[in-house]
Design a protein around this motif. Structure first.
Motif, PDB file in Angstrom:
ATOM      1  N   LEU A 192      39.173  32.837  62.051  1.00  9.35           N
ATOM      2  CA  LEU A 192      38.940  31.878  60.965  1.00  9.35           C
ATOM      3  C   LEU A 192      37.565  31.236  61.095  1.00  9.35           C
ATOM      4  O   LEU A 192      36.796  31.167  60.116  1.00  9.35           O
ATOM      5  CB  LEU A 192      40.040  30.813  60.983  1.00  9.35           C
ATOM      6  CG  LEU A 192      39.836  29.586  60.089  1.00  9.35           C
ATOM      7  CD1 LEU A 192      39.866  29.977  58.619  1.00  9.35           C
ATOM      8  CD2 LEU A 192      40.900  28.522  60.396  1.00  9.35           C
ATOM      9  N   LEU A 193      37.243  30.764  62.298  1.00 14.71           N
ATOM     10  CA  LEU A 193      35.931  30.141  62.525  1.00 14.71           C
ATOM     11  C   LEU A 193      34.798  31.126  62.278  1.00 14.71           C
ATOM     12  O   LEU A 193      33.765  30.782  61.690  1.00 14.71           O
ATOM     13  CB  LEU A 193      35.849  29.598  63.947  1.00 14.71           C
ATOM     14  CG  LEU A 193      36.818  28.481  64.337  1.00 14.71           C
ATOM     15  CD1 LEU A 193      36.591  28.068  65.781  1.00 14.71           C
ATOM     16  CD2 LEU A 193      36.669  27.282  63.410  1.00 14.71           C
ATOM     17  N   LEU A 194      34.987  32.349  62.738  1.00 13.59           N
ATOM     18  CA  LEU A 194      33.957  33.373  62.576  1.00 13.59           C
ATOM     19  C   LEU A 194      33.756  33.704  61.102  1.00 13.59           C
ATOM     20  O   LEU A 194      32.612  33.868  60.634  1.00 13.59           O
ATOM     21  CB  LEU A 194      34.364  34.625  63.360  1.00 13.59           C
ATOM     22  CG  LEU A 194      33.366  35.772  63.458  1.00 13.59           C
ATOM     23  CD1 LEU A 194      32.025  35.294  63.992  1.00 13.59           C
ATOM     24  CD2 LEU A 194      33.941  36.878  64.348  1.00 13.59           C
ATOM     25  N   ASP A 195      34.846  33.775  60.350  1.00 13.40           N
ATOM     26  CA  ASP A 195      34.754  34.064  58.920  1.00 13.40           C
ATOM     27  C   ASP A 195      34.014  32.942  58.193  1.00 13.40           C
ATOM     28  O   ASP A 195      33.108  33.195  57.391  1.00 13.40           O
ATOM     29  CB  ASP A 195      36.165  34.230  58.343  1.00 13.40           C
ATOM     30  CG  ASP A 195      36.162  34.987  57.013  1.00 13.40           C
ATOM     31  OD1 ASP A 195      35.108  35.515  56.619  1.00 13.40           O
ATOM     32  OD2 ASP A 195      37.234  35.070  56.376  1.00 13.40           O
ATOM     33  N   ILE A 196      34.386  31.690  58.493  1.00 11.25           N
ATOM     34  CA  ILE A 196      33.719  30.557  57.843  1.00 11.25           C
ATOM     35  C   ILE A 196      32.236  30.520  58.204  1.00 11.25           C
ATOM     36  O   ILE A 196      31.373  30.274  57.352  1.00 11.25           O
ATOM     37  CB  ILE A 196      34.407  29.234  58.228  1.00 11.25           C
ATOM     38  CG1 ILE A 196      35.822  29.189  57.623  1.00 11.25           C
ATOM     39  CG2 ILE A 196      33.593  28.040  57.755  1.00 11.25           C
ATOM     40  CD1 ILE A 196      36.639  27.983  58.061  1.00 11.25           C
ATOM     41  N   HIS A 197      31.936  30.790  59.474  1.00  7.24           N
ATOM     42  CA  HIS A 197      30.528  30.800  59.902  1.00  7.24           C
ATOM     43  C   HIS A 197      29.746  31.869  59.138  1.00  7.24           C
ATOM     44  O   HIS A 197      28.641  31.597  58.643  1.00  7.24           O
ATOM     45  CB  HIS A 197      30.442  31.055  61.407  1.00  7.24           C
ATOM     46  CG  HIS A 197      29.041  31.055  61.933  1.00  7.24           C
ATOM     47  ND1 HIS A 197      28.419  29.921  62.420  1.00  7.24           N
ATOM     48  CD2 HIS A 197      28.116  32.065  62.033  1.00  7.24           C
ATOM     49  CE1 HIS A 197      27.188  30.222  62.797  1.00  7.24           C
ATOM     50  NE2 HIS A 197      26.982  31.518  62.577  1.00  7.24           N
ATOM     51  N   LEU A 198      30.303  33.065  59.037  1.00  9.07           N
ATOM     52  CA  LEU A 198      29.613  34.144  58.340  1.00  9.07           C
ATOM     53  C   LEU A 198      29.498  33.848  56.845  1.00  9.07           C
ATOM     54  O   LEU A 198      28.472  34.155  56.224  1.00  9.07           O
ATOM     55  CB  LEU A 198      30.347  35.467  58.564  1.00  9.07           C
ATOM     56  CG  LEU A 198      30.278  36.027  59.992  1.00  9.07           C
ATOM     57  CD1 LEU A 198      31.187  37.238  60.148  1.00  9.07           C
ATOM     58  CD2 LEU A 198      28.841  36.395  60.359  1.00  9.07           C
ATOM     59  N   LEU A 199      30.530  33.235  56.271  1.00 11.29           N
ATOM     60  CA  LEU A 199      30.470  32.862  54.853  1.00 11.29           C
ATOM     61  C   LEU A 199      29.330  31.882  54.602  1.00 11.29           C
ATOM     62  O   LEU A 199      28.634  31.966  53.582  1.00 11.29           O
ATOM     63  CB  LEU A 199      31.807  32.247  54.426  1.00 11.29           C
ATOM     64  CG  LEU A 199      32.961  33.232  54.180  1.00 11.29           C
ATOM     65  CD1 LEU A 199      34.294  32.490  54.157  1.00 11.29           C
ATOM     66  CD2 LEU A 199      32.751  33.991  52.877  1.00 11.29           C
ATOM     67  N   SER A 200      29.137  30.975  55.536  1.00 15.86           N
ATOM     68  CA  SER A 200      28.063  29.987  55.370  1.00 15.86           C
ATOM     69  C   SER A 200      26.683  30.633  55.434  1.00 15.86           C
ATOM     70  O   SER A 200      25.691  30.043  54.996  1.00 15.86           O
ATOM     71  CB  SER A 200      28.179  28.896  56.438  1.00 15.86           C
ATOM     72  OG  SER A 200      27.822  29.396  57.719  1.00 15.86           O
ATOM     73  N   LYS A 201      26.612  31.857  55.971  1.00 15.25           N
ATOM     74  CA  LYS A 201      25.344  32.586  56.054  1.00 15.25           C
ATOM     75  C   LYS A 201      25.231  33.651  54.963  1.00 15.25           C
ATOM     76  O   LYS A 201      24.285  34.449  54.962  1.00 15.25           O
ATOM     77  CB  LYS A 201      25.204  33.269  57.421  1.00 15.25           C
ATOM     78  CG  LYS A 201      25.341  32.317  58.604  1.00 15.25           C
ATOM     79  CD  LYS A 201      24.274  31.253  58.608  1.00 15.25           C
ATOM     80  CE  LYS A 201      24.425  30.308  59.797  1.00 15.25           C
ATOM     81  NZ  LYS A 201      23.422  29.216  59.779  1.00 15.25           N
ATOM     82  N   GLY A 202      26.218  33.680  54.044  1.00 19.27           N
ATOM     83  CA  GLY A 202      26.161  34.636  52.950  1.00 19.27           C
ATOM     84  C   GLY A 202      26.888  35.932  53.214  1.00 19.27           C
ATOM     85  O   GLY A 202      26.783  36.885  52.420  1.00 19.27           O
ATOM     86  N   PHE A 203      27.629  36.000  54.313  1.00 18.46           N
ATOM     87  CA  PHE A 203      28.378  37.210  54.650  1.00 18.46           C
ATOM     88  C   PHE A 203      29.869  36.862  54.738  1.00 18.46           C
ATOM     89  O   PHE A 203      30.312  35.841  54.238  1.00 18.46           O
ATOM     90  CB  PHE A 203      27.877  37.791  55.979  1.00 18.46           C
ATOM     91  CG  PHE A 203      26.393  38.018  56.019  1.00 18.46           C
ATOM     92  CD1 PHE A 203      25.840  39.087  55.336  1.00 18.46           C
ATOM     93  CD2 PHE A 203      25.548  37.171  56.736  1.00 18.46           C
ATOM     94  CE1 PHE A 203      24.460  39.310  55.361  1.00 18.46           C
ATOM     95  CE2 PHE A 203      24.179  37.378  56.771  1.00 18.46           C
ATOM     96  CZ  PHE A 203      23.632  38.453  56.086  1.00 18.46           C
ATOM     97  N   CYS A 204      30.650  37.729  55.376  1.00 14.86           N
ATOM     98  CA  CYS A 204      32.062  37.430  55.630  1.00 14.86           C
ATOM     99  C   CYS A 204      32.559  38.306  56.773  1.00 14.86           C
ATOM    100  O   CYS A 204      31.922  39.305  57.141  1.00 14.86           O
ATOM    101  CB  CYS A 204      32.925  37.622  54.382  1.00 14.86           C
ATOM    102  SG  CYS A 204      33.082  39.330  53.839  1.00 14.86           S
ATOM    103  N   LEU A 205      33.696  37.944  57.325  1.00 16.89           N
ATOM    104  CA  LEU A 205      34.267  38.687  58.454  1.00 16.89           C
ATOM    105  C   LEU A 205      34.632  40.113  58.058  1.00 16.89           C
ATOM    106  O   LEU A 205      34.539  41.039  58.873  1.00 16.89           O
ATOM    107  CB  LEU A 205      35.497  37.945  58.977  1.00 16.89           C
ATOM    108  CG  LEU A 205      36.205  38.545  60.196  1.00 16.89           C
ATOM    109  CD1 LEU A 205      35.248  38.695  61.373  1.00 16.89           C
ATOM    110  CD2 LEU A 205      37.401  37.678  60.589  1.00 16.89           C
TER     111      LEU A 205
END
Length: 572
Positions: free
Chosen positions: A382-395
């Protein structure tokens, strides 16, 4: 030079007396050397525990040319034979089938389930030969398996690994079929008393499967066909993944509630996603499988944690539950994590590495010394997905990247491979991700959830905190759990102690005990410890938050709300 004509091992299973919960196996094979080893696996892939399957094997007898041979035991699950090369062996033995699970053997008068790891002796040197199997069944029984069928009651696998990977469901069964991207799927079940919800299943199941495929960026699964085998029972839950099939157990009573149906769909999504993540895209240490011993890997957090994160999210993305349902389920998982003392003792990597001795051997003290790599791995995902979303990507993009690099070629990955793949999207993860994996500090859930417009809401406990978990057993009020560093532990209480009275009043119920407690007050407990009566002082602490739930932040900024939509809908 003399060449031996070798025919792959053939197993003949006599299941005709299934009601006895026993069956007979006759194995015929042709040895190539004068010394061969027979071995039964000690574990089955996907379930990381030495299950000592050989404890259910009995009466091993070996013949060659009408001469009985001595099978000398090497280990608890292996035997050595001195033989004549090129001359067929006949090996017979019986097996007890009494464990109703997806990772063992079970027989009764109407049903059966066989896991090859729990019955198929491996012939040394012939692992990669084709194997055949004949079944003698009770009258009227049906068979569901991913093994290739050669004829009536005759089946074939390309090698021993494929045999292990294809369990067999037996008995009276019902079935529906559907396609996903042109690949045929079978949903085979048994054990339902009420009529199955066929009209719903016919569109819901393909929808779940196609949603998983979209996550992986493909139109159809990697297998040329897929089989779901599900046994509905009174009480039970579980699944075990395989390359082109999965075995499931589920309580039939849970189908009566929306939450129960959602739980079934999450189980389906979880095991279906596993045909990518962990079956083909798997840790290097599990390539190839070593069936004779435990195999330590630090990456089960990814294999199971990532899959656990997506199982409920995929049901949401398939439109089979609401946002509120998803938040409720995720909130319960977060609450379970926050209420587990073991999260401050065992890191996520350690949880993966210690799976063989801890996760599957739970007891009254487990929550105090360990954290599940399923649970914490899900929250790191979950944390990794949110972090990547904040950078324009996703898990999902990271998962697809790993699939393209490792999974398609079935090349095992290392922990460094996972870290480097994540760092391609953001190099800050080179320091952030190891901290989440190796630290025993609490995960930064609150701050990251605020990024997607969510927050954790706490609910105060109704009673003073003692850390004592009670159960009523035959009229005895027994301590069944004792939280680490709790007032109950400080008082010197132990799991198994019986609570007889509190402050001179007889204590007969859990509610009476909980409601009686006062914070910062020394209560006199009369207990029975190992049959001896004694008095102890218990001083509960002040009331603290009992539970947490996940709610939408009413003050969330528009950017956070947009990020939340991308998170839930699956867009990077």
């Amino acid at each position: 030079m003399r060449f031996l004509l070798v025919i792959g091992p053939h197993y003949w299973l006599d299941l005709s007396n299934a009601s006895s919960q026993r069956f007979q196996v006759e194995l015929k094979c042709t040895p190539q050397t004068s010394r061969i080893k027979l071995q039964l696996p000690v574990w089955t892939p996907g379930s990381y525990l030495d299950r000592a399957y050989a404890r259910h094997l009995e009466g091993l007898v070996v013949f060659q040319a009408d001469q009985q041979l001595c099978a000398r035991r090497l280990t608890s699950s292996s035997w050595l034979l001195i033989v004549r090369p090129g001359l067929e062996l006949s090996i017979s033995y019986g097996l007890l089938a009494v464990e109703a699970s997806v990772r063992s053997n079970w027989l009764d008068q109407g049903h059966g389930f066989l896991t090859a790891a729990a019955w198929a002796l491996e012939v040394e040197g012939q692992r990669w030969f084709s194997h055949t199997l004949s079944l003698k069944l009770p009258l009227g029984w049906q068979v569901a398996t991913s093994l290739s069928q050669l004829g009536d009651g005759l089946y074939k696998s390309d090698n021993y690994d494929q045999l292990i990977d294809c369990p067999i469901a037996l008995g009276a069964m019902e079935e529906i079929t559907f396609d996903v991207g042109g690949v045929p799927h079978r949903w085979v079940w048994q054990g339902l008393i009420k009529p199955a919800p066929l009209d719903q299943w016919r569109w819901q199941l393909p929808l779940i499967c196609s949603t998983v495929c979209r996550l992986m960026g493909v139109e159809h699964p990697p297998a040329s066909g897929y089989l779901f085998m599900i046994r509905f029972c009174l009480n039970g839950f579980g699944g075990l993944e395989h390359d082109n099939n999965t075995a499931l157990m589920f309580s039939r009573n849970e189908l009566n509630t929306p939450a129960g149906v959602r739980k079934l769909f999450q189980l389906v999504a979880h095991e279906y996603l596993h045909q990518w993540n962990v079956r083909r895209l798997r840790p290097r240490e599990l390539t190839p499988y070593n069936y004779s011993a435990e195999t330590i890997t630090a990456s089960l957090w990814f294999a199971e944690g990532i899959t656990s994160y997506y199982d409920s999210l995929l049901v949401l993305r398939a439109g089979l539950c609401s946002n509120a349902d998803y938040f409720d389920d995720l909130g319960k998982d977060i609450n379970r994590y926050l209420c587990t003392p073991g999260k401050g003792v065992q890191s996520l990597v350690a949880s993966s590495e210690e799976a063989w001795i801890k996760l599957y051997r739970r007891d009254a003290h487990s929550d105090n010394q360990q954290i599940s790599y399923y649970l914490k791995g899900q929250l790191v995902a979950l944390l990794l997905d949110i972090h990547l979303l904040s950078k324009g990507f996703c898990l999902g993009q990271l998962l697809q990247e790993l699939w393209q690099k490792f999974g398609i070629y079935q090349r095992g990955y290392s922990p460094e491979d996972l870290l480097n793949a994540a760092a391609k999207f953001d190099d800050k993860l080179l320091s952030i991700l190891p901290m989440w994996l190796n630290s025993i500090e609490d995960l930064p859930l609150e701050s990251n959830l605020l990024m997607v417009g969510m927050r954790l809401a706490s609910a105060d406990a109704k009673h003073a905190f003692s850390g004592i978990g009670l159960e009523l057993n035959n009229g005895e009020l027994l301590i069944c759990k004792l939280a680490r560093d709790s007032p109950g532990e400080s008082a010197g209480l132990c799991v198994g102690d019986e609570i007889l009275a509190i402050d001179g009043e007889r204590c007969r119920s859990i509610d009476f005990f909980d409601q009686y407690l006062q914070p910062n007050y020394n209560h006199r407990l009369l207990i029975s410890h190992d049959g001896c009566i004694s008095e102890m002082l218990l001083c509960p602490s002040i009331i603290k938050p009992l539970s947490w739930s996940l709610v939408e932040d009413p003050d969330a900024a528009s950017d956070a709300i947009k990020l939340r939509c991308r998170w839930l809908q699956g867009h990077g």
